[in-house]
Design an enzyme around this catalytic site. Structure first.
Site, PDB file in Angstrom:
ATOM      1  N   ALA A 157       0.609  -1.146  -0.225  1.00 47.80           N
ATOM      2  CA  ALA A 157       0.090  -0.171   0.191  1.00 47.80           C
ATOM      3  C   ALA A 157       0.676   0.882  -0.314  1.00 47.80           C
ATOM      4  CB  ALA A 157      -0.747  -0.227   1.112  1.00 47.80           C
ATOM      5  N   CYS A 188      -7.578   0.692   1.785  1.00 47.96           N
ATOM      6  CA  CYS A 188      -7.384   1.710   0.818  1.00 47.96           C
ATOM      7  C   CYS A 188      -8.647   1.918   0.343  1.00 47.96           C
ATOM      8  CB  CYS A 188      -6.492   1.360   0.114  1.00 47.96           C
ATOM      9  SG  CYS A 188      -4.796   1.154   0.050  1.00 47.96           S
TER      10      CYS A 188
END
Length: 224
Positions: A157, A188
């Site tokens: 990420a 996310c």
């Protein structure tokens, strides 16, 4: 000149956040670039665009509001977190290229383990095929809207903050973690997005080794 690799080890997230911000605020035109490599105790972090409803059940894990881009993610033991502190004006590239270079470093780190990583348009970070992380063929595209992550798991990420032309925050690569906390959020901001680590891909490596490889790849690719 390549950024200096700084090994921070196990580091409280809130402390790291404040130290990065202070480092960036105090920079001058002569301050050398650095890449901090660390590992955080369990924590959920919310980006500037983060929505409370994407935290499904935090339980005993703290949620920290940050000033990076993006939505909610999880940091915990067994994850390599790299914070590139780069003067972009001096380096001569902009934030989109910074993101591209960070992603490229992750792709090459995965490739060094035989794992093929993939980009997904509009969704920063790196993904792998769940059925066969070692399949070197490219993703067929474009991805169907609403099914952008079909057959994929997120292994890295990314979230960045730019202040006075300088970057902080960075990228998290999942190495060998307890992945359960990712089920407590929409990673996310994507409902149902699966998260994987190198261990679940069948790769056995230490945190130190993965951090070394990622750090070296980042240093080489973030240099001017």
């Amino acid at each position: 000149m390549q950024p200096e690799l700084v090994w921070r080890g196990r580091l409280d997230y809130a402390a790291a956040f404040e130290e990065m911000r202070a480092f960036t605020d105090a920079r001058t035109a002569d301050t050398p670039d650095q890449i901090w490599l660390c590992e955080h105790p369990p924590v959920f972090t919310q980006g500037l665009a983060g929505k409370a409803e994407h935290v499904l059940a935090a339980g005993d894990i703290p949620v920290v509001q940050t000033n990076r881009g993006g939505q909610v993610t999880y940091h915990g033991p067994g994850q390599v977190v790299a914070y590139p502190l780069i003067d972009l004006q001096r380096a001569g590239y902009f934030v989109k290229e910074l993101v591209y270079r960070i992603e490229e470093a992750v792709l090459r780190t995965l490739a060094s383990y035989g794992v093929t990583g993939h980009r997904v348009a509009g969704a920063p970070g790196i993904y792998v095929r769940l059925s066969n992380p070692f399949d070197h063929s490219a993703l067929s595209g474009p991805r169907v809207p609403g099914q952008e992550f079909a057959g994929l798991g997120k292994i890295a990420a990314l979230g960045i903050k730019i202040s006075r032309h300088c970057s902080y925050h960075g990228v998290a690569l999942n190495v060998d973690m307890d992945l359960e906390p990712f089920h407590r959020i929409n990673p996310c901001g994507y409902q149902g997005l699966q998260t994987v680590d190198l261990a679940h891909c069948g790769v056995s490596t230490s945190w130190d080794e993965a951090a070394r490889r990622l750090g070296e790849m980042l240093a080489a690719r973030l240099a001017p």
